[in-house]
Design a protein around this motif. Structure first.
Motif, PDB file in Angstrom:
ATOM      1  N   SER A   1       4.255 -30.091  33.982  1.00 14.34           N
ATOM      2  CA  SER A   1       4.709 -30.430  35.332  1.00 14.34           C
ATOM      3  C   SER A   1       4.649 -31.951  35.476  1.00 14.34           C
ATOM      4  O   SER A   1       4.119 -32.651  34.603  1.00 14.34           O
ATOM      5  CB  SER A   1       3.809 -29.771  36.382  1.00 14.34           C
ATOM      6  OG  SER A   1       2.489 -30.296  36.290  1.00 14.34           O
ATOM      7  N   GLU A   2       5.163 -32.458  36.570  1.00 14.64           N
ATOM      8  CA  GLU A   2       5.189 -33.905  36.782  1.00 14.64           C
ATOM      9  C   GLU A   2       3.782 -34.504  36.763  1.00 14.64           C
ATOM     10  O   GLU A   2       3.568 -35.575  36.199  1.00 14.64           O
ATOM     11  CB  GLU A   2       5.868 -34.240  38.126  1.00 14.64           C
ATOM     12  CG  GLU A   2       7.335 -33.895  38.181  1.00 14.64           C
ATOM     13  CD  GLU A   2       7.595 -32.390  38.364  1.00 14.64           C
ATOM     14  OE1 GLU A   2       6.705 -31.654  38.874  1.00 14.64           O
ATOM     15  OE2 GLU A   2       8.683 -31.944  37.972  1.00 14.64           O
ATOM     16  N   ASN A   3       2.810 -33.825  37.378  1.00 16.60           N
ATOM     17  CA  ASN A   3       1.453 -34.378  37.431  1.00 16.60           C
ATOM     18  C   ASN A   3       0.617 -34.041  36.191  1.00 16.60           C
ATOM     19  O   ASN A   3      -0.506 -34.501  36.061  1.00 16.60           O
ATOM     20  CB  ASN A   3       0.731 -33.926  38.700  1.00 16.60           C
ATOM     21  CG  ASN A   3       0.464 -32.428  38.743  1.00 16.60           C
ATOM     22  OD1 ASN A   3       0.700 -31.708  37.776  1.00 16.60           O
ATOM     23  ND2 ASN A   3      -0.004 -31.956  39.879  1.00 16.60           N
ATOM     24  N   GLY A   4       1.138 -33.224  35.286  1.00 15.56           N
ATOM     25  CA  GLY A   4       0.452 -32.919  34.035  1.00 15.56           C
ATOM     26  C   GLY A   4      -0.703 -31.945  34.161  1.00 15.56           C
ATOM     27  O   GLY A   4      -1.493 -31.790  33.233  1.00 15.56           O
ATOM     28  N   GLU A   5      -0.821 -31.250  35.292  1.00 13.83           N
ATOM     29  CA  GLU A   5      -1.907 -30.289  35.466  1.00 13.83           C
ATOM     30  C   GLU A   5      -1.461 -28.843  35.284  1.00 13.83           C
ATOM     31  O   GLU A   5      -2.277 -27.937  35.252  1.00 13.83           O
ATOM     32  CB  GLU A   5      -2.534 -30.466  36.852  1.00 13.83           C
ATOM     33  CG  GLU A   5      -3.243 -31.794  36.987  1.00 13.83           C
ATOM     34  CD  GLU A   5      -3.954 -31.946  38.324  1.00 13.83           C
ATOM     35  OE1 GLU A   5      -3.948 -30.977  39.122  1.00 13.83           O
ATOM     36  OE2 GLU A   5      -4.502 -33.027  38.545  1.00 13.83           O
ATOM     37  N   VAL A   6      -0.165 -28.644  35.167  1.00 15.43           N
ATOM     38  CA  VAL A   6       0.415 -27.310  35.028  1.00 15.43           C
ATOM     39  C   VAL A   6       1.440 -27.381  33.907  1.00 15.43           C
ATOM     40  O   VAL A   6       2.116 -28.388  33.741  1.00 15.43           O
ATOM     41  CB  VAL A   6       1.106 -26.892  36.354  1.00 15.43           C
ATOM     42  CG1 VAL A   6       1.901 -25.618  36.184  1.00 15.43           C
ATOM     43  CG2 VAL A   6       0.093 -26.758  37.474  1.00 15.43           C
ATOM     44  N   PHE A   7       1.527 -26.304  33.102  1.00 16.34           N
ATOM     45  CA  PHE A   7       2.652 -26.260  32.172  1.00 16.34           C
ATOM     46  C   PHE A   7       3.569 -25.127  32.575  1.00 16.34           C
ATOM     47  O   PHE A   7       3.145 -24.124  33.132  1.00 16.34           O
ATOM     48  CB  PHE A   7       2.217 -26.178  30.701  1.00 16.34           C
ATOM     49  CG  PHE A   7       1.674 -24.857  30.254  1.00 16.34           C
ATOM     50  CD1 PHE A   7       2.517 -23.887  29.721  1.00 16.34           C
ATOM     51  CD2 PHE A   7       0.322 -24.584  30.329  1.00 16.34           C
ATOM     52  CE1 PHE A   7       2.026 -22.675  29.286  1.00 16.34           C
ATOM     53  CE2 PHE A   7      -0.183 -23.380  29.888  1.00 16.34           C
ATOM     54  CZ  PHE A   7       0.665 -22.416  29.375  1.00 16.34           C
ATOM     55  N   ARG A   8       4.858 -25.322  32.314  1.00 16.22           N
ATOM     56  CA  ARG A   8       5.890 -24.374  32.727  1.00 16.22           C
ATOM     57  C   ARG A   8       6.581 -23.803  31.496  1.00 16.22           C
ATOM     58  O   ARG A   8       6.862 -24.518  30.546  1.00 16.22           O
ATOM     59  CB  ARG A   8       6.935 -25.075  33.586  1.00 16.22           C
ATOM     60  CG  ARG A   8       6.403 -25.567  34.887  1.00 16.22           C
ATOM     61  CD  ARG A   8       7.494 -26.227  35.724  1.00 16.22           C
ATOM     62  NE  ARG A   8       6.925 -26.672  36.978  1.00 16.22           N
ATOM     63  CZ  ARG A   8       7.017 -27.903  37.431  1.00 16.22           C
ATOM     64  NH1 ARG A   8       7.696 -28.808  36.765  1.00 16.22           N
ATOM     65  NH2 ARG A   8       6.462 -28.230  38.574  1.00 16.22           N
ATOM     66  N   VAL A   9       6.876 -22.515  31.590  1.00 20.41           N
ATOM     67  CA  VAL A   9       7.671 -21.850  30.560  1.00 20.41           C
ATOM     68  C   VAL A   9       8.946 -21.371  31.228  1.00 20.41           C
ATOM     69  O   VAL A   9       8.904 -20.628  32.203  1.00 20.41           O
ATOM     70  CB  VAL A   9       6.914 -20.656  29.936  1.00 20.41           C
ATOM     71  CG1 VAL A   9       7.802 -19.936  28.932  1.00 20.41           C
ATOM     72  CG2 VAL A   9       5.625 -21.120  29.283  1.00 20.41           C
ATOM     73  N   TYR A  10      10.070 -21.845  30.716  1.00 26.61           N
ATOM     74  CA  TYR A  10      11.370 -21.456  31.228  1.00 26.61           C
ATOM     75  C   TYR A  10      11.935 -20.370  30.320  1.00 26.61           C
ATOM     76  O   TYR A  10      11.789 -20.437  29.116  1.00 26.61           O
ATOM     77  CB  TYR A  10      12.336 -22.647  31.233  1.00 26.61           C
ATOM     78  CG  TYR A  10      11.795 -23.854  31.956  1.00 26.61           C
ATOM     79  CD1 TYR A  10      11.804 -23.917  33.342  1.00 26.61           C
ATOM     80  CD2 TYR A  10      11.268 -24.931  31.255  1.00 26.61           C
ATOM     81  CE1 TYR A  10      11.308 -25.015  34.013  1.00 26.61           C
ATOM     82  CE2 TYR A  10      10.769 -26.037  31.918  1.00 26.61           C
ATOM     83  CZ  TYR A  10      10.792 -26.081  33.293  1.00 26.61           C
ATOM     84  OH  TYR A  10      10.293 -27.162  33.961  1.00 26.61           O
ATOM     85  N   ASN A  11      12.583 -19.391  30.899  1.00 25.22           N
ATOM     86  CA  ASN A  11      13.254 -18.335  30.148  1.00 25.22           C
ATOM     87  C   ASN A  11      12.297 -17.660  29.147  1.00 25.22           C
ATOM     88  O   ASN A  11      12.372 -17.903  27.939  1.00 25.22           O
ATOM     89  CB  ASN A  11      14.482 -18.896  29.426  1.00 25.22           C
ATOM     90  CG  ASN A  11      15.352 -17.811  28.835  1.00 25.22           C
ATOM     91  OD1 ASN A  11      14.945 -16.663  28.713  1.00 25.22           O
ATOM     92  ND2 ASN A  11      16.547 -18.179  28.450  1.00 25.22           N
ATOM     93  N   PRO A  12      11.408 -16.804  29.634  1.00 27.57           N
ATOM     94  CA  PRO A  12      10.449 -16.134  28.752  1.00 27.57           C
ATOM     95  C   PRO A  12      11.087 -15.388  27.573  1.00 27.57           C
ATOM     96  O   PRO A  12      10.492 -15.305  26.500  1.00 27.57           O
ATOM     97  CB  PRO A  12       9.725 -15.154  29.684  1.00 27.57           C
ATOM     98  CG  PRO A  12       9.860 -15.757  31.037  1.00 27.57           C
ATOM     99  CD  PRO A  12      11.191 -16.442  31.044  1.00 27.57           C
TER     100      PRO A  12
END
Length: 157
Positions: free
Chosen positions: A14-25
């Protein structure tokens, strides 16, 4: 994995680096998971994250998006962009912590049984994945043999 520039379209910070995102599982499972794990099962990946204390941030339960349009977000207090020293604090949940979150009526035998069932399930899941891959290989080989036989029949006639 989150830092790999080749797969930034499927997993990123994420922008703040505290969350990661997975697109299209679906694509993530097919193209990324086999590079890093012995499986390509999205639910197994999510279960592993949960076993290490990662929490799902966004709520997809009420979403009617198809799998390829979904974005899943995960957070862990010790998993942040650039904080490599904190990674050593990420530990698999212990049996003791599982007991602490279990209802009071659960006894040790129930916990042991549950752990064995989870391991058996994970082993079965791995076996099904290996069998599926083996089937796909055999199917491809059968198609190749069939094409050779058809070509030989065409040549001989």
């Amino acid at each position: 994995m989150v830092e790999d520039p080749e797969i930034q379209d499927l997993i990123t910070w994420s922008e703040n680096g505290e969350v990661f995102r997975v697109y299209n599982p679906t694509a993530f499972s097919k193209n990324v998971l086999p590079r890093y794990f012995k499986h390509n099962n999205w639910q197994s990946f999510v279960r592993q994250l949960n076993m290490y204390g990662f929490n799902k941030v966004n709520d997809m339960i009420h979403s009617n998006l198809r799998n390829e349009n979904q974005t899943w977000e995960f957070r862990h207090p010790h998993f942040r962009r650039g904080a490599t020293d904190d990674l050593r604090n990420i530990k698999r949940k212990s049996v003791r912590s599982l007991r602490a979150t279990a209802p009071l009526s659960v006894n040790d035998r129930d916990v042991q049984r549950s752990e064995l069932m989870y391991r058996d399930y994970a082993n079965l899941e791995d076996r099904v994945t290996r069998i599926t891959k083996g089937f796909e290989v055999l199917f491809d080989e059968m198609k190749a043999v069939r094409n050779v036989v058809l070509h030989q029949q065409e040549v001989s006639t």
